[in-house]
Design an enzyme around this catalytic site. Structure first.
Site: not given
Ligand code: NAP
Length: 315
Positions: A166, A44, A41-42, A38, A192
């Site tokens: 999360s 990762g 984006s975000g 990941g 989720y």
């Molecule tokens: N944001 C928050 O406040 C928050 C809170 C709690 C937990 N989280 C956790 O943090 C982690 C990262 O999420 P984020 O918030 O950073 O969201 P994000 O910006 O949407 O990043 C998600 C990452 O996962 C990749 N991904 C999604 N589906 C995929 C697939 N089918 N195959 C390979 N890669 C895939 C995306 O790739 P692409 O770039 O190609 O789309 C992106 O790099 C997640 O596990 C999420 O549950 C986030």
């Protein structure tokens, strides 16, 4: 007269962790190999940037090569070590396997594995193999990827695994007899919650099996941060997210800093089987501590990802 400070019940303490002073690390990661899923984006992406700035060679696991190439070029231009790319779509477990094989073939050592790939979906969608998509990426893929890299991590000990989990695990929703939601109404929060609960229960199982190996595994909530999560959903959801929720969210750089601390700080050396809110240790929801269900999660996950029958890395 001393006024008694009212304490929140244990299960609500996570509300306090949001405001707590976070820890940070300035340890060098030079000479280490860190695998991050990941990474485009975000959370990762922030971890990737921070680790590269700290001197690590980051192996970016991504599904979109062009997006990753742009990030790689930016990191190199900023003076970090240019990351390596491995492409895999985690909706397809055969691609997760291939990615792990590619990394094992390329690297004799892995110091840190960060599983951050994840999504939240308001509607149920199934992968081509019949898995609910959120469960597939958030839990099954991270479970399989970790299982396949664990021997390399052991050979590289001390090594660390971090599951980006999360506070959303608190929504619950895990029913091991209905993982594709054919018997229940699917909601985004419960779907989720189910995936994150399964991932947490698997972390305790991994931690037990890794005891004494020099490899630690922990889970973390990356803060409530502005990322791309949810962008796969409909326009109304995205509008709501951006206008109502975003103003309350924080800069995702805090997630990168927390992951860097978990990956590098001597304070967490040897610490395993814990859940952190960023860098603050926390007690997860009671349902995510049920080890009898955890044992079933382990067996069911190994079967679903095709690991049962094969060599068990944990004799
Ligand atoms: N944001 C928050 O406040 C928050 C809170 C709690 C937990 N989280 C956790 O943090 C982690 C990262 O999420 P984020 O918030 O950073 O969201 P994000 O910006 O949407 O990043 C998600 C990452 O996962 C990749 N991904 C999604 N589906 C995929 C697939 N089918 N195959 C390979 N890669 C895939 C995306 O790739 P692409 O770039 O190609 O789309 C992106 O790099 C997640 O596990 C999420 O549950 C986030």
């Amino acid at each position: 007269m001393v006024s008694a400070r009212r304490e929140l019940p244990e299960q609500l303490r996570f509300l306090e962790s949001r405001k707590a002073q976070q820890k940070s690390s300035t340890e060098s990661m030079a000479g280490t190999v860190c695998v991050v899923t990941g990474s485009t984006s975000g959370v990762g992406l922030e971890a990737t940037r921070r680790l590269a700035a700290g001197g690590a060679l980051v192996v970016m696991v991504c599904r979109d090569r062009a997006k990753a190439e742009t990030i790689r070029a930016r990191i190199a231009a900023a003076g970090g070590i240019s990351p390596e790319l491995v492409v895999a779509d985690f909706f397809d477990l055969s691609q997760v396997r291939a990615a792990a094989d590619e990394i094992r073939a390329r690297h004799r050592r892995i110091d840190v594995l960060i599983n951050s790939a994840g999504l939240h979906a308001t509607r149920k969608h199934l992968t081509k193999d019949g898995f609910e998509q959120v469960f597939c990426v958030n839990h099954l893929a991270s479970f399989l990827f970790t299982s396949m890299l664990v021997e390399r991590l052991k050979e590289s000990a001390p090594a660390r695994i971090i599951m980006v989990n999360s506070e959303g695990h608190r929504f619950g929703g895990l029913d091991l007899d209905d993982l594709d939601w054919s018997r229940r109404h699917y909601t985004g929060l419960r779907g989720y919650g189910a995936s994150k609960t399964a991932q947490l229960l698997a972390v305790w199982e991994f931690a037990d099996r890794l005891r004494g190996t020099g490899v630690t595994i922990n889970a973390m909530h990356p803060g409530d941060v502005r990322t791309g999560i949810g962008r796969n959903n409909g326009i109304l959801y995205r509008l709501f997210l951006h206008t109502v929720i975003w103003p309350f969210l924080k800069d995702p750089a805090i997630s990168g800093d927390a992951l860097y601390w978990l990956a590098s700080s001597p304070d967490v050396a040897g610490v395993s089987g814990k859940f952190f809110h960023l860098t603050i240790e926390e007690k997860p929801a009671q349902h995510a501590l049920d080890r009898a269900i955890g044992a079933r999660v382990w067996d069911v996950s190994r079967r679903l990802v095709g690991l049962d029958g094969g060599p068990d890395p944990y004799p």
